[in-house]
Design a protein around this motif. Structure first.
Motif, PDB file in Angstrom:
ATOM      1  N   GLY A   1       1.047  -1.500  -0.095  1.00  0.00           N
ATOM      2  CA  GLY A   1       0.466   0.157  -0.454  1.00  0.00           C
ATOM      3  C   GLY A   1       0.664   1.160   0.097  1.00  0.00           C
ATOM      4  O   GLY A   1       1.962   1.204   0.347  1.00  0.00           O
ATOM      5  N   ASN A   2       0.742   2.396  -0.589  1.00  0.00           N
ATOM      6  CA  ASN A   2       1.189   3.493  -0.836  1.00  0.00           C
ATOM      7  C   ASN A   2       0.349   4.842  -0.403  1.00  0.00           C
ATOM      8  O   ASN A   2      -1.021   5.019  -0.940  1.00  0.00           O
ATOM      9  N   LEU A   3       0.866   6.048   0.754  1.00  0.00           N
ATOM     10  CA  LEU A   3       0.799   6.931   0.271  1.00  0.00           C
ATOM     11  C   LEU A   3       1.739   8.684   0.018  1.00  0.00           C
ATOM     12  O   LEU A   3       3.046   8.383   0.199  1.00  0.00           O
ATOM     13  N   GLN A   4       1.046   9.199  -0.242  1.00  0.00           N
ATOM     14  CA  GLN A   4       2.380  10.115  -0.793  1.00  0.00           C
ATOM     15  C   GLN A   4       2.196  11.514   0.228  1.00  0.00           C
ATOM     16  O   GLN A   4       0.971  11.400   0.637  1.00  0.00           O
ATOM     17  N   PHE A   5       3.470  11.698   0.506  1.00  0.00           N
ATOM     18  CA  PHE A   5       3.397  13.224   1.818  1.00  0.00           C
ATOM     19  C   PHE A   5       3.979  13.779   1.179  1.00  0.00           C
ATOM     20  O   PHE A   5       5.193  14.480   0.440  1.00  0.00           O
ATOM     21  N   GLY A   6       4.638  15.352   2.243  1.00  0.00           N
ATOM     22  CA  GLY A   6       4.772  16.073   1.440  1.00  0.00           C
ATOM     23  C   GLY A   6       4.376  17.583   1.115  1.00  0.00           C
ATOM     24  O   GLY A   6       2.918  16.941   0.047  1.00  0.00           O
ATOM     25  N   PRO A   7       4.289  18.907   0.120  1.00  0.00           N
ATOM     26  CA  PRO A   7       4.440  20.051  -0.645  1.00  0.00           C
ATOM     27  C   PRO A   7       4.139  19.244  -2.258  1.00  0.00           C
ATOM     28  O   PRO A   7       3.402  19.887  -2.816  1.00  0.00           O
ATOM     29  N   ASN A   8       4.366  18.290  -2.598  1.00  0.00           N
ATOM     30  CA  ASN A   8       4.815  17.479  -4.160  1.00  0.00           C
ATOM     31  C   ASN A   8       3.751  17.037  -4.137  1.00  0.00           C
ATOM     32  O   ASN A   8       3.179  16.429  -5.285  1.00  0.00           O
ATOM     33  N   ARG A   9       3.314  16.589  -2.974  1.00  0.00           N
ATOM     34  CA  ARG A   9       1.952  15.146  -3.512  1.00  0.00           C
ATOM     35  C   ARG A   9       0.849  15.317  -4.183  1.00  0.00           C
ATOM     36  O   ARG A   9       0.277  16.360  -4.359  1.00  0.00           O
ATOM     37  N   THR A  10       1.127  14.389  -4.798  1.00  0.00           N
ATOM     38  CA  THR A  10      -0.929  14.685  -6.089  1.00  0.00           C
ATOM     39  C   THR A  10      -1.844  13.889  -5.461  1.00  0.00           C
ATOM     40  O   THR A  10      -3.006  13.970  -6.463  1.00  0.00           O
ATOM     41  N   SER A  11      -2.141  13.222  -4.645  1.00  0.00           N
ATOM     42  CA  SER A  11      -3.353  13.013  -4.286  1.00  0.00           C
ATOM     43  C   SER A  11      -2.730  12.203  -2.819  1.00  0.00           C
ATOM     44  O   SER A  11      -1.969  11.942  -2.430  1.00  0.00           O
ATOM     45  N   ASN A  12      -3.956  11.942  -1.851  1.00  0.00           N
ATOM     46  CA  ASN A  12      -4.188  11.645  -0.599  1.00  0.00           C
ATOM     47  C   ASN A  12      -4.954  11.110  -0.811  1.00  0.00           C
ATOM     48  O   ASN A  12      -4.900  10.245   0.340  1.00  0.00           O
ATOM     49  N   ASP A  13      -5.048   9.639  -1.304  1.00  0.00           N
ATOM     50  CA  ASP A  13      -5.159   8.769  -1.583  1.00  0.00           C
ATOM     51  C   ASP A  13      -5.065   7.642  -1.479  1.00  0.00           C
ATOM     52  O   ASP A  13      -3.363   7.966  -2.299  1.00  0.00           O
ATOM     53  N   VAL A  14      -4.336   6.813  -0.793  1.00  0.00           N
ATOM     54  CA  VAL A  14      -3.888   4.710  -0.700  1.00  0.00           C
ATOM     55  C   VAL A  14      -3.872   4.064  -2.216  1.00  0.00           C
ATOM     56  O   VAL A  14      -5.191   3.928  -2.611  1.00  0.00           O
ATOM     57  N   GLY A  15      -2.643   4.031  -2.775  1.00  0.00           N
ATOM     58  CA  GLY A  15      -2.453   3.123  -3.535  1.00  0.00           C
ATOM     59  C   GLY A  15      -2.113   2.148  -3.789  1.00  0.00           C
ATOM     60  O   GLY A  15      -1.471   1.184  -1.915  1.00  0.00           O
ATOM     61  N   LEU A  16      -2.900   0.981  -3.981  1.00  0.00           N
ATOM     62  CA  LEU A  16      -2.418  -0.586  -3.552  1.00  0.00           C
ATOM     63  C   LEU A  16      -1.915  -1.143  -5.030  1.00  0.00           C
ATOM     64  O   LEU A  16      -2.243  -0.736  -6.167  1.00  0.00           O
ATOM     65  N   SER A  17      -1.156  -2.582  -4.852  1.00  0.00           N
ATOM     66  CA  SER A  17      -0.850  -2.905  -5.203  1.00  0.00           C
ATOM     67  C   SER A  17      -0.307  -4.367  -4.820  1.00  0.00           C
ATOM     68  O   SER A  17      -0.425  -4.503  -3.388  1.00  0.00           O
ATOM     69  N   THR A  18      -0.195  -5.452  -5.599  1.00  0.00           N
ATOM     70  CA  THR A  18       0.088  -7.041  -5.416  1.00  0.00           C
ATOM     71  C   THR A  18       1.303  -7.037  -5.930  1.00  0.00           C
ATOM     72  O   THR A  18       1.326  -6.661  -7.190  1.00  0.00           O
ATOM     73  N   ARG A  19       1.489  -8.757  -5.700  1.00  0.00           N
ATOM     74  CA  ARG A  19       2.904  -8.891  -6.502  1.00  0.00           C
ATOM     75  C   ARG A  19       3.076 -10.724  -5.716  1.00  0.00           C
ATOM     76  O   ARG A  19       2.395 -11.296  -4.699  1.00  0.00           O
ATOM     77  N   PHE A  20       3.169 -11.830  -6.913  1.00  0.00           N
ATOM     78  CA  PHE A  20       2.845 -13.254  -6.836  1.00  0.00           C
ATOM     79  C   PHE A  20       3.787 -13.426  -7.306  1.00  0.00           C
ATOM     80  O   PHE A  20       5.134 -13.473  -8.390  1.00  0.00           O
ATOM     81  N   SER A  21       4.274 -14.655  -6.881  1.00  0.00           N
ATOM     82  CA  SER A  21       5.503 -15.424  -7.544  1.00  0.00           C
ATOM     83  C   SER A  21       5.520 -17.029  -6.718  1.00  0.00           C
ATOM     84  O   SER A  21       5.052 -17.931  -6.010  1.00  0.00           O
ATOM     85  N   LEU A  22       5.842 -18.175  -8.341  1.00  0.00           N
ATOM     86  CA  LEU A  22       5.714 -19.727  -7.728  1.00  0.00           C
ATOM     87  C   LEU A  22       6.587 -20.292  -8.530  1.00  0.00           C
ATOM     88  O   LEU A  22       7.297 -19.667  -9.246  1.00  0.00           O
ATOM     89  N   SER A  23       7.809 -20.822  -7.643  1.00  0.00           N
ATOM     90  CA  SER A  23       8.898 -21.005  -8.526  1.00  0.00           C
ATOM     91  C   SER A  23       9.418 -22.782  -7.510  1.00  0.00           C
ATOM     92  O   SER A  23       8.525 -23.168  -6.269  1.00  0.00           O
ATOM     93  N   LYS A  24       9.811 -23.815  -8.540  1.00  0.00           N
ATOM     94  CA  LYS A  24      10.331 -25.009  -7.973  1.00  0.00           C
ATOM     95  C   LYS A  24      12.140 -24.414  -7.852  1.00  0.00           C
ATOM     96  O   LYS A  24      12.864 -24.198  -8.677  1.00  0.00           O
TER      97      LYS A  24
END
Length: 242
Positions: free
Chosen positions: A149-172
């Motif tokens: 999850g991500n949140l920008q801060f500081g005077p240069n932020r372009t959004s106050n909303d939370v960003g979401l991403s996921t990552r997956f892997s399967l290996s042998k």
């Protein structure tokens, strides 16, 4: 019940998710901490131009990490990029806490990672939280799943909303000692404005990892699954322990 409450607490604390850039140097990292780990790593990624109106995107990432004990690891990461001109990209501090280890019959281990990143120029700073999960399966198979999850801060932020991403892997892990698998990266955007699948960034592809002498390596090729992703992304990384 305790694990369930802890899991929901971590999800609720998700603050920021770094977007998956055209030159993707992100990883599907694991939760476990080697108490003797002191190491450095170099990652080089290339996202070739899809047409004559684009330029090849290169990224160069270096990090140094050190384990404080068998549960906590700290890391300092810096990245440079070349999109027609070579320039500094960001500096990031990371702290990973491995709160759940796979013991006995349990195959699941889990950790939470906190990132603080300061960027070049007028781009916003950000804070990120990763919920990291791993399942050690039979016959050398291993599965990983991350929620970021991500949140920008500081005077240069372009959004106050939370960003979401996921990552997956399967290996042998193969008998020869190297590991073969596939990774999936999904960057959805910010809450309330995810947009369509093709507006988002989705990448999938194979990887191979192993050892060459005293170096660990990984090489992968990611393919863009959505219109918001470059068609190809190639990355190699080398890790040296001390």
């Amino acid at each position: 019940m305790i694990l369930s409450k802890r899991a929901w607490f971590i999800v609720g604390c998700m603050m920021i998710v770094p977007p998956v850039f055209s030159s993707n140097t992100a990883g599907v990292h694991g939760p476990n901490v080697n108490p003797n780990d002191t190491s450095i790593q170099l990652r080089i990624a290339l996202s070739p131009a899809d047409n004559d109106n684009q330029v090849d995107n290169w990224a160069y990432r270096f990090h140094a990490q050190h384990s404080l004990n068998d549960k906590v690891r700290v890391r300092l990461t810096t990245q440079f990029r070349d999109r027609g001109d070579f320039q500094y990209d960001y500096l990031r501090g990371e702290l990973l806490y491995n709160f759940k280890k796979a013991t006995g019959s349990s195959k699941w281990s889990s950790a939470v990672r906190f990132d603080f990143r300061t960027r070049r120029g007028g781009r916003a700073e950000d804070f990120a939280t990763h919920w990291v999960n791993q399942w050690s399966l039979a016959n050398g198979y291993r599965a990983r799943a991350l929620l970021v999850g991500n949140l920008q801060f500081g005077p240069n932020r372009t959004s106050n909303d939370v960003g979401l991403s996921t990552r997956f892997s399967l290996s042998k892990k193969m008998e020869a000692g190297y590991r073969l698998g596939a990774q999936l990266f999904n960057s959805y955007g910010r809450l309330g404005s995810f947009g369509s699948f093709d507006d988002q960034n989705h990448q999938f592809g194979p990887f191979v990892a192993g050892k060459l002498g005293g170096l660990k390596y990984q090489a992968r090729w990611l393919f863009g699954l959505s219109d918001g992703s470059r068609n190809n992304n190639i990355e190699v990384r080398f890790n040296k322990s001390f």
